[in-house]
Design an enzyme around this catalytic site. Structure first.
Site, PDB file in Angstrom:
ATOM      1  N   ARG A  42      -0.763   5.306   0.601  1.00  7.63           N
ATOM      2  CA  ARG A  42      -0.540   5.076   1.989  1.00  7.63           C
ATOM      3  C   ARG A  42      -1.965   5.409   3.014  1.00  7.63           C
ATOM      4  NH1 ARG A  42       4.974   3.323   1.601  1.00  7.63           N
ATOM      5  NH2 ARG A  42       4.488   1.519  -0.148  1.00  7.63           N
ATOM      6  N   ARG A  56       2.594   3.638   8.738  1.00  6.51           N
ATOM      7  CA  ARG A  56       2.910   3.978   9.546  1.00  6.51           C
ATOM      8  C   ARG A  56       3.375   5.023  10.834  1.00  6.51           C
ATOM      9  NH1 ARG A  56       8.392   1.677   7.021  1.00  6.51           N
ATOM     10  NH2 ARG A  56       7.488   2.623   5.687  1.00  6.51           N
ATOM     11  N   ARG A  73       1.534  -3.163  14.364  1.00  7.81           N
ATOM     12  CA  ARG A  73       2.055  -4.256  13.279  1.00  7.81           C
ATOM     13  C   ARG A  73       3.735  -4.650  14.429  1.00  7.81           C
ATOM     14  NH1 ARG A  73       6.048  -5.347  11.304  1.00  7.81           N
ATOM     15  NH2 ARG A  73       7.614  -4.155   9.638  1.00  7.81           N
ATOM     16  N   ASP A  85      -0.156  -5.186  -0.297  1.00  6.52           N
ATOM     17  CA  ASP A  85       1.330  -4.363  -1.082  1.00  6.52           C
ATOM     18  C   ASP A  85       1.190  -5.249  -2.902  1.00  6.52           C
ATOM     19  OD1 ASP A  85       3.587  -3.310  -0.255  1.00  6.52           O
ATOM     20  OD2 ASP A  85       4.407  -4.777  -1.868  1.00  6.52           O
ATOM     21  N   TYR A 102      10.525  -3.780 -10.099  1.00  3.07           N
ATOM     22  CA  TYR A 102      10.967  -4.704  -8.693  1.00  3.07           C
ATOM     23  C   TYR A 102      11.465  -6.568  -9.435  1.00  3.07           C
ATOM     24  CZ  TYR A 102       9.038  -1.608  -5.383  1.00  3.07           C
ATOM     25  OH  TYR A 102       8.799  -0.540  -4.779  1.00  3.07           O
TER      26      TYR A 102
HETATM   27  O1  CP3 Z   1      -2.551   3.083   0.653  1.00  5.11           O
HETATM   28  C1  CP3 Z   1      -2.516   1.984   1.685  1.00  5.11           C
HETATM   29  O2  CP3 Z   1      -2.732   2.708   2.009  1.00  5.11           O
HETATM   30  C2  CP3 Z   1      -2.520   0.668   1.146  1.00  5.11           C
HETATM   31  C3  CP3 Z   1      -1.560  -0.474   1.384  1.00  5.11           C
HETATM   32  C4  CP3 Z   1      -0.613  -0.299   0.561  1.00  5.11           C
HETATM   33  C5  CP3 Z   1       0.325  -0.739   0.683  1.00  5.11           C
HETATM   34  N1  CP3 Z   1       1.801  -0.370  -0.865  1.00  5.11           N
HETATM   35  C6  CP3 Z   1       1.256  -0.839   2.375  1.00  5.11           C
HETATM   36  C7  CP3 Z   1       1.956  -0.627   2.511  1.00  5.11           C
HETATM   37  C8  CP3 Z   1      -0.665   0.152  -1.219  1.00  5.11           C
HETATM   38  C9  CP3 Z   1      -1.606   0.370  -2.340  1.00  5.11           C
HETATM   39  C10 CP3 Z   1       0.620   0.179  -1.274  1.00  5.11           C
HETATM   40  C11 CP3 Z   1       1.276  -0.127  -2.822  1.00  5.11           C
HETATM   41  C12 CP3 Z   1       3.107  -0.119  -3.022  1.00  5.11           C
HETATM   42  N2  CP3 Z   1       3.657  -1.208  -2.110  1.00  5.11           N
HETATM   43  C13 CP3 Z   1       4.005   0.220  -3.350  1.00  5.11           C
HETATM   44  C14 CP3 Z   1       3.026   1.269  -4.702  1.00  5.11           C
HETATM   45  C15 CP3 Z   1       2.221   2.761  -3.745  1.00  5.11           C
HETATM   46  C16 CP3 Z   1       3.348   4.043  -3.817  1.00  5.11           C
HETATM   47  O3  CP3 Z   1       3.675   3.556  -2.780  1.00  5.11           O
HETATM   48  O4  CP3 Z   1       3.812   4.014  -4.776  1.00  5.11           O
HETATM   49  C17 CP3 Z   1       4.603   0.336  -3.730  1.00  5.11           C
HETATM   50  C18 CP3 Z   1       5.752   1.450  -4.636  1.00  5.11           C
HETATM   51  C19 CP3 Z   1       5.556  -0.763  -3.015  1.00  5.11           C
HETATM   52  C20 CP3 Z   1       6.251  -1.871  -2.482  1.00  5.11           C
HETATM   53  C21 CP3 Z   1       6.903  -0.886  -0.965  1.00  5.11           C
HETATM   54  N3  CP3 Z   1       6.655  -2.047   0.208  1.00  5.11           N
HETATM   55  C22 CP3 Z   1       7.337  -0.289  -0.295  1.00  5.11           C
HETATM   56  C23 CP3 Z   1       8.558   0.267  -2.014  1.00  5.11           C
HETATM   57  C24 CP3 Z   1       7.082  -0.186   0.684  1.00  5.11           C
HETATM   58  C25 CP3 Z   1       8.344   0.834   1.076  1.00  5.11           C
HETATM   59  C26 CP3 Z   1       9.484   0.264   2.663  1.00  5.11           C
HETATM   60  C27 CP3 Z   1       8.908   0.824   2.793  1.00  5.11           C
HETATM   61  O5  CP3 Z   1      10.234   0.648   4.864  1.00  5.11           O
HETATM   62  O6  CP3 Z   1       9.220   1.973   3.451  1.00  5.11           O
HETATM   63  C28 CP3 Z   1       6.299  -0.991   0.439  1.00  5.11           C
HETATM   64  C29 CP3 Z   1       5.913  -1.185   2.588  1.00  5.11           C
HETATM   65  C30 CP3 Z   1       5.077  -1.090   3.086  1.00  5.11           C
HETATM   66  N4  CP3 Z   1       3.484  -1.272   1.582  1.00  5.11           N
HETATM   67  C31 CP3 Z   1       4.316  -0.243   3.829  1.00  5.11           C
HETATM   68  C32 CP3 Z   1       2.960  -0.243   4.090  1.00  5.11           C
HETATM   69  C33 CP3 Z   1       1.916  -0.188   5.149  1.00  5.11           C
HETATM   70  C34 CP3 Z   1       5.258  -0.318   5.443  1.00  5.11           C
HETATM   71  C35 CP3 Z   1       5.634  -1.072   6.095  1.00  5.11           C
HETATM   72  C36 CP3 Z   1       5.979  -1.634   7.415  1.00  5.11           C
HETATM   73  O7  CP3 Z   1       4.848  -0.856   7.881  1.00  5.11           O
HETATM   74  O8  CP3 Z   1       6.935  -1.837   7.380  1.00  5.11           O
END
Ligand code: CP3
Length: 345
Positions: A25, A29, A38, A74, A151
């Site tokens: 990540r 944010r 964003r 994602d 999911y």
């Molecule tokens: O690592 C990186 O920088 C690459 C980008 C990346 C994202 N998601 C960006 C993201 C990667 C590799 C993921 C994978 C992902 N997505 C996982 C596996 C990694 C982990 O954290 O265990 C999972 C479980 C997800 C599912 C998901 N997507 C969740 C639980 C969320 C968070 C929701 C929240 O509001 O906190 C997301 C959204 C997400 N994915 C964001 C980002 C930058 C935030 C989106 C935003 O800007 O609102």
């Protein structure tokens, strides 16, 4: 050329002049530059627009000086391509419509042709390679079948995994059929990413730690083994296997496959490496919340992890999970600088 990249050399357990570092990540944010993009676009819009995705992919390379870029995307875009309606709501996290809880539901899911139906991901990989101009290698990724299944079955994140485990324990054939279908989709997706130019891959099994070891062995491990056996260019493109909260069954995670095993902070790095064996590389494992501590405390913990790795070839420094969204940006910058300085051989 890849031989020159510190990160890829460490994945292959070759000697390096210092420990490579990137962060799960790392694009997100906590970073002002991300927030700026964003503010103008929804998260899914950013994932699906290769120009925006690549812009954000490059931000941590420039701001932090990390040793690898990870494609901004994602894990759930694959599930969307399998036929489920996906939404991200502010502060709520992901939502999938009509969660799958029966064999009929599993049969309705499709195995997408990633090259076509996830073409925006492949385009983003090609564009990212171009824009990176060889500065650092690009990591592609996918969710692992169990994490994606959770999911698909729950329709959202979960603490108890009530519906997932209900299916697993009371309709095991349905659960295996779902895992098999997801594994097929993951294999095609990751192979398409390799062909598009991904130089390493990470498979995220973020929620698999909710399982008992014997359930991991029965319901997850065979599907993971099939994925690792079915990836093209094995050896050429190292694969990182990150199983979160899986310290109690790390040996089984290792047996499932991967050139690099990613570990969280709930186990000391030296113990984790001893248990998976020194014939694989290891990635980890600073608690992401340590970044809320004063710099001296962060440094103490970085030194401790580096000491536990003993400069043995094959350590990639990372957090034990993703950067938290409220993390002070300057602490993240400082962390990367610290790892680089303190690990110089
Ligand atoms: O690592 C990186 O920088 C690459 C980008 C990346 C994202 N998601 C960006 C993201 C990667 C590799 C993921 C994978 C992902 N997505 C996982 C596996 C990694 C982990 O954290 O265990 C999972 C479980 C997800 C599912 C998901 N997507 C969740 C639980 C969320 C968070 C929701 C929240 O509001 O906190 C997301 C959204 C997400 N994915 C964001 C980002 C930058 C935030 C989106 C935003 O800007 O609102």
């Amino acid at each position: 050329m890849s031989e020159e990249y510190l990160f890829l050399r460490a994945c292959r357990r070759e000697e390096v002049e210092r420990t490579p570092v990137w962060l799960m990540r790392q694009a997100g944010r906590y970073m002002a530059a991300y927030q700026k993009v964003r503010a103008e676009h929804s998260f899914l819009e950013m994932c699906k627009n290769p120009k925006l995705a690549v812009q954000v992919t490059l931000q941590p390379v420039e701001r932090l000086g990390v040793d690898a870029a990870i494609l901004f995307s994602d894990i759930l875009v694959l599930v969307e391509a399998m036929g489920m309606k996906l939404e991200f709501h502010e502060g709520l996290g992901p939502r999938l419509h009509e969660p799958v809880r029966s064999l009929e539901g599993v049969e309705k899911l499709r195995v997408p042709d990633a090259e076509k139906e996830l073409g925006y991901v492949m385009e983003a990989i090609k564009l990212a390679r171009e824009k990176l101009r060889g500065r650092v290698p690009l990591i592609g990724f996918s969710g692992a079948p169990f994490t994606l299944a959770s999911y698909i079955i729950e329709g959202q994140g979960s603490r108890s995994f009530r519906f997932t485990k209900e299916m697993m324990f009371s309709q095991p054939e349905t659960f295996h059929a779902l895992m098999e279908k997801i594994a097929d989709a993951v294999i095609d997706y990751l192979n398409a990413q390799i062909h598009a130019g991904a130089q390493a891959l990470q498979i995220f099994d973020s929620w698999v730690g909710c399982l008992a070891p014997e359930d991991y062995e029965r319901y997850v491990l065979p599907h993971m083994q099939r994925i690792f056996a079915s990836l093209d260019a094995r050896g050429e493109v190292p694969v990182i296997h990150f199983a979160n909260q899986a310290a109690t069954f790390l040996e089984k995670v290792r047996a499932a496959g991967g050139d690099v095993i990613g570990v969280d902070w709930r186990i000391p790095l030296d113990e984790a490496w001893r248990r998976v064996g020194y014939d694989v590389a290891i990635q980890g494992n600073l608690d992401p919340m340590a970044l809320f501590a004063p710099l001296e405390e962060i440094e103490r913990r970085v030194r401790d992890i580096l000491a536990k790795a003993e400069s043995r070839p094959g350590h990639i420094f990372n957090l034990g999970h993703g950067v938290h969204k409220d993390t002070p940006e300057e602490k993240v910058v400082a962390l990367v600088r610290m790892v680089k300085e303190l690990s110089a051989r």
